[in-house]
Enzyme design. Structure first.
Site, PDB file in Angstrom:
ATOM      1  N   PHE A 198      -0.523  -1.954  -2.940  1.00  0.00           N
ATOM      2  CA  PHE A 198      -1.738  -2.680  -4.183  1.00  0.00           C
ATOM      3  C   PHE A 198      -2.214  -4.165  -4.023  1.00  0.00           C
ATOM      4  O   PHE A 198      -1.381  -4.247  -3.380  1.00  0.00           O
ATOM      5  CB  PHE A 198      -0.584  -2.578  -5.112  1.00  0.00           C
ATOM      6  CG  PHE A 198      -0.840  -3.767  -6.736  1.00  0.00           C
ATOM      7  CD1 PHE A 198      -1.592  -2.751  -7.532  1.00  0.00           C
ATOM      8  CD2 PHE A 198      -0.964  -4.613  -6.991  1.00  0.00           C
ATOM      9  CE1 PHE A 198      -2.335  -3.073  -8.678  1.00  0.00           C
ATOM     10  CE2 PHE A 198      -0.620  -4.872  -8.001  1.00  0.00           C
ATOM     11  CZ  PHE A 198      -1.717  -4.081  -8.897  1.00  0.00           C
ATOM     12  N   SER A 252       4.429  -0.327   0.721  1.00  0.00           N
ATOM     13  CA  SER A 252       5.006  -0.630  -0.693  1.00  0.00           C
ATOM     14  C   SER A 252       4.134   0.140  -1.827  1.00  0.00           C
ATOM     15  O   SER A 252       5.077   0.945  -1.278  1.00  0.00           O
ATOM     16  CB  SER A 252       3.626  -1.795  -0.150  1.00  0.00           C
ATOM     17  OG  SER A 252       4.399  -2.916  -1.846  1.00  0.00           O
ATOM     18  N   MET A 253       3.356  -0.149  -2.562  1.00  0.00           N
ATOM     19  CA  MET A 253       2.755   1.331  -3.684  1.00  0.00           C
ATOM     20  C   MET A 253       2.262   2.351  -2.688  1.00  0.00           C
ATOM     21  O   MET A 253       2.610   3.336  -3.525  1.00  0.00           O
ATOM     22  CB  MET A 253       1.359   0.120  -4.489  1.00  0.00           C
ATOM     23  CG  MET A 253       1.218   1.277  -5.183  1.00  0.00           C
ATOM     24  SD  MET A 253      -0.639   1.369  -5.933  1.00  0.00           S
ATOM     25  CE  MET A 253      -1.460   1.397  -4.962  1.00  0.00           C
ATOM     26  N   ASP A 291      11.903  -9.927   2.317  1.00  0.00           N
ATOM     27  CA  ASP A 291      10.519  -8.940   1.683  1.00  0.00           C
ATOM     28  C   ASP A 291       9.844 -10.004   0.265  1.00  0.00           C
ATOM     29  O   ASP A 291      11.290 -10.084  -0.402  1.00  0.00           O
ATOM     30  CB  ASP A 291      11.016  -8.000   1.660  1.00  0.00           C
ATOM     31  CG  ASP A 291       9.586  -7.597   1.181  1.00  0.00           C
ATOM     32  OD1 ASP A 291       8.732  -8.016   0.263  1.00  0.00           O
ATOM     33  OD2 ASP A 291       9.101  -6.099   1.702  1.00  0.00           O
ATOM     34  N   HIS A 349       6.819  -8.096   4.070  1.00  0.00           N
ATOM     35  CA  HIS A 349       6.823  -7.958   3.517  1.00  0.00           C
ATOM     36  C   HIS A 349       5.309  -6.005   4.688  1.00  0.00           C
ATOM     37  O   HIS A 349       6.112  -5.465   4.017  1.00  0.00           O
ATOM     38  CB  HIS A 349       6.305  -7.637   2.461  1.00  0.00           C
ATOM     39  CG  HIS A 349       5.464  -6.756   1.383  1.00  0.00           C
ATOM     40  ND1 HIS A 349       6.430  -5.595   0.862  1.00  0.00           N
ATOM     41  CD2 HIS A 349       4.778  -5.678   1.120  1.00  0.00           C
ATOM     42  CE1 HIS A 349       5.385  -4.836  -0.071  1.00  0.00           C
ATOM     43  NE2 HIS A 349       4.884  -4.529   0.576  1.00  0.00           N
TER      44      HIS A 349
END
Length: 259
Positions: free
Chosen positions: A25, A93-94, A194, A224
């Site tokens: 994202f 992530s996303m 993260d 992250h």
């Protein structure tokens, strides 16, 4: 709007096993480019699309939502299937949530998943205010470049558009409900430190999927965006080993083509 230098999509036509990589994202393919190139060098067919609204300016992302981002990775998956006999899906992530939804929807068409710090929920009190606040405030501070490795930077937006964040929140809820439909072999690599997605999200994914072939790996040295961080090489190697275990012929070919 022109795409930011370095944020372009990546495509490599290799062998009969394909890998789809899904970025995060407000990020771009740049965060996964070294991973994609590592796999391409080993003879795999690789697709790393640029998600709609990403890789230009954050204002462009205000006009997009999860349906647009998911439609793009779904299209890329179908393209890979046209030329590959087996396809794996990797995500950051996303992008991890996008990969999980693809797995839930496409079943046996996907041979396995590798997720790095997958997102599962928009956290904090502000998340509950998003449905209303997004109509009055256009954006908030960005989340890009959470990286421990000095000198390593992610090409991503310095602002988070709140309409898009609201859509992301809704998407995470949908994917969370679909996790029991995920049955494919799965590797989850996540960072204890993260500052964007807490370890609780990985734990939630691991506890709700129906996969029986599951591996959890801690990325102790990274934040992250671990694919650009200290543990990047480990991520690449573990993911290739995972493919080699499930598709042994690929590993043999890769050893002669990839170096």
């Amino acid at each position: 709007m022109p795409v930011l230098p370095g944020a372009e999509p990546f495509r490599h036509d290799g062998g009969e096993v394909g890998v789809l990589l899904c970025h995060g994202f407000t990020g771009s393919p740049q965060s996964l480019r070294p991973w994609a190139e590592y796999l391409a060098e080993r003879g795999l067919t690789v697709s790393l699309p640029l998600l709609p609204g990403h890789g230009t300016r954050w204002q462009d992302m205000q006009l997009t939502g999860w349906q647009d981002w998911y439609a793009e990775v779904d299209r890329a998956l179908r393209e890979l299937h046209e030329r590959c006999t087996r396809v794996f899906v990797f995500g950051l992530s996303m992008g991890g949530a996008l990969a999980l939804r693809l797995a839930a929807k496409h079943g046996d068409e996907i041979s396995g998943l590798v997720l790095v710090n997958p997102g599962n929920k928009v956290h904090g009190a502000a998340a509950h205010a998003l449905p209303v606040v997004r109509h009055f405030v256009r954006s908030t501070k960005g989340i890009a470049s959470d990286i421990a490795l000095e000198g390593s930077e992610e090409i991503g937006y310095d602002r988070v558009p709140l309409h898009a964040a609201h859509s992301l929140r809704n998407f995470f809820k949908i994917v969370d409900g679909e996790l029991p439909q995920v049955t494919q072999p799965l590797v989850v690599l996540h960072s204890p430190q993260d500052h964007v997605v807490p370890p609780a999200d990985s734990a939630r994914v691991l506890s709700r999927v129906s996969s029986t072939d599951v591996q959890e790996i801690l990325l102790e040295q990274s934040y992250h965006v671990a694919t650009l961080d200290h543990d990047a090489e480990r991520i690449f190697e573990e993911s290739y080993s995972f493919i080699g275990r499930l598709a042994p012929d690929v590993a043999k070919k890769g050893s002669t083509t990839g170096g």
